[in-house]
Enzyme design. Structure first.
Site, PDB file in Angstrom:
ATOM      1  CE  LYS A 126      -2.152  -1.043   3.832  1.00  0.00           C
ATOM      2  NZ  LYS A 126      -1.700  -2.419   4.073  1.00  0.00           N
ATOM      3  CB  THR A 127       3.531   2.465   2.283  1.00  0.00           C
ATOM      4  OG1 THR A 127       2.737   2.325   3.466  1.00  0.00           O
ATOM      5  CG2 THR A 127       4.383   3.715   2.404  1.00  0.00           C
ATOM      6  CD  GLU A 170      -0.418   3.103   3.437  1.00  0.00           C
ATOM      7  OE1 GLU A 170      -0.209   2.124   4.176  1.00  0.00           O
ATOM      8  OE2 GLU A 170       0.452   3.964   3.179  1.00  0.00           O
TER       9      GLU A 170
END
Length: 464
Positions: A126-127, A170
């Protein structure tokens, strides 16, 4: 930690004066920064002073070191994270005054309201994907607002207010709070069992992503290579969403001819052209494919997106270089799930390309996660040439009998001479320096304070 109670978000302009309990945290401070830039009155408190608190003061926030009931004065909304205990005096005072109290995710949803919201979800990646998308859109001139779970290397920030209509965020599934977001476009990189201390079993994790799909406004971008993400495609189509797939399999954005290039990777996007990244690993080629899918959906030309991806140099703690000494390169990674360890160790092998060894220094995160995945952690660490396992970083959890780093070390399929259990963290730099040879890569891994070891390892290598 328990699953947060879900509420519908309040638009940012209706929040009034906002107070953040724990304003110095990476996620909380980012939202506070965005509100300040929009002219919203912000106050907050944190247990200790930090550079982040100084920066927020300079932006106009009223910031307190330490928590006290008196800080809840003329406040309309209080934002709390899941780390805030019920005994916190500010939370207690907000309850006494009947002040609106919302979780961090609801505050994020509030600042996304009215924008073209793009949320990046998934068990892993995600990041990096959110960061990569942000940088690519910036390079394309879209100037998005963004809120990432880490820091961009390019800006040193985890969140900021842009001038464009797009908001990139995010989406954190760990406590179910991503269900408060209502993005127009969402990315799901993968879906696997994790955070079982909250969810109880893998099916509950999958169900939360099914419910996330119900929150999406128009388009779902998903990785067809991942079975968990692929399960969402028929659900999304049944809801009438547009689905854009990416991956190395049959996909709308199809990745082919992946070639490692030192600390980068090159690949072909079928029907579009070749892409070069300055971050390593096959998994990053897939992350970039997700970015391309979103950008094309926004109407941006592939050539500009490709150039934007080339400008991405990473996010903090995502295979982040910490230094080189004695011919040994030291990197740091936030990887704390077996799949993440395996991806980063495979990337490290691509970097050494037969010219050195990979030494993994792993700190398990959470007793519950260590108990659930000890065997899987061991199997992943078997991809290294040598492995050093620290004790568990308990974070919010109390110790469990029989659960320690030794549990993981005992599962690593390497000769015992190549595996060490190191409960004394201070002894690790010397241990690593005694084993590393020129050409090797050392990769510190975990979501705890293992990240602090990188500079000490570099210093120890220099001293040899």
């Amino acid at each position: 930690m328990t699953l947060v109670k879900l509420i519908e978000p309040v638009p940012a302009e209706e929040l009034g004066r906002v107070h953040f309990i724990g304003i110095g945290g990476s996620g909380m401070s980012g939202i506070a920064r965005i509100l300040l830039k929009r002219g919203v009155a912000v106050s907050g408190s944190d247990a200790r002073s930090s550079d982040m608190l100084v920066e927020l003061r300079e932006l106009g926030a009223t910031v307190h070191v330490g928590h006290a009931a008196s800080h809840i004065r003329d406040v309309n909304t209080v934002v709390v994270s899941t780390a805030i205990r019920d005994s916190n005096p500010e939370l207690g005072e907000a309850l006494r005054q009947n002040v609106r109290i919302i979780p961090r995710a609801a505050a994020l949803a509030a600042v996304m309201t009215g924008r073209v919201g793009i949320a990046v979800a998934g068990t892993h990646g995600k990041t990096t994907t959110t960061s990569m998308l942000t940088v690519a859109l910036q390079k394309c001139g879209a100037d998005p607002s963004y809120c990432v779970g880490g820091q961009l290397v390019t800006t040193g920030l985890g969140a900021d207010e842009g001038t464009g209509e797009v908001f990139v965020a995010e989406a954190d599934e760990s406590d179910g709070s991503f269900l408060m977001l209502a993005p127009r476009i969402a990315v799901v990189t993968n879906v696997e069992a994790d955070h079982l201390d909250n969810y109880g079993d893998p099916e509950a994790v999958y169900d939360s992503f099914n419910r996330f799909v119900e929150r999406i406004g128009s388009t779902l971008v998903l990785c067809v290579d991942d079975p968990g993400a692929a399960r969402l495609e028929p659900i999304a189509r049944a809801r009438g969403l547009k689905v854009v797939t990416y991956g190395e399999g049959e996909a709308d954005i199809r990745v082919t001819e992946v070639v490692p290039q030192g600390l980068g990777v090159e690949f072909e996007v079928a029907g579009h052209g070749r892409v070069k990244l300055s971050v390593p690993g096959r998994h990053n080629a897939l992350n970039a494919a997700a970015v391309i899918a979103v950008a094309l959906e926004l109407g941006l030309p592939f050539e500009e997106v490709r150039d934007g991806l080339a400008a991405f140099t990473g996010a903090k703690r995502r295979f982040e270089a910490k230094g080189v000494a004695g011919g040994v390169s030291v990197f740091d990674s936030y990887a704390h799930h077996p799949t993440e360890l395996a991806a980063d160790l495979a990337a490290a092998r691509d970097v050494v390309a037969g010219g050195g060894r990979v030494i993994a220094v792993f700190q398990p995160h959470l007793y519950s996660r260590t108990r659930f995945f000890a065997a899987e952690f061991g199997a992943a660490l078997g991809l290294a040439d040598e492995a050093i396992v620290l004790d568990v970083y308990g974070a919010r959890e109390d110790p469990e009998p029989g659960v320690s780093g030794a549990l993981v070390a005992g599962q690593i399929p390497l000769p015992s001479a190549q595996v060490s259990y190191a409960p004394d963290r201070s002894a690790v730099p010397a241990l690593v320096a005694g084993r590393a040879r020129p050409g090797d890569i050392v990769l510190t891994m975990g979501a705890g304070d293992v990240t602090e070891l990188g500079p000490h390892i570099v210093a120890e290598l220099h001293a040899r």
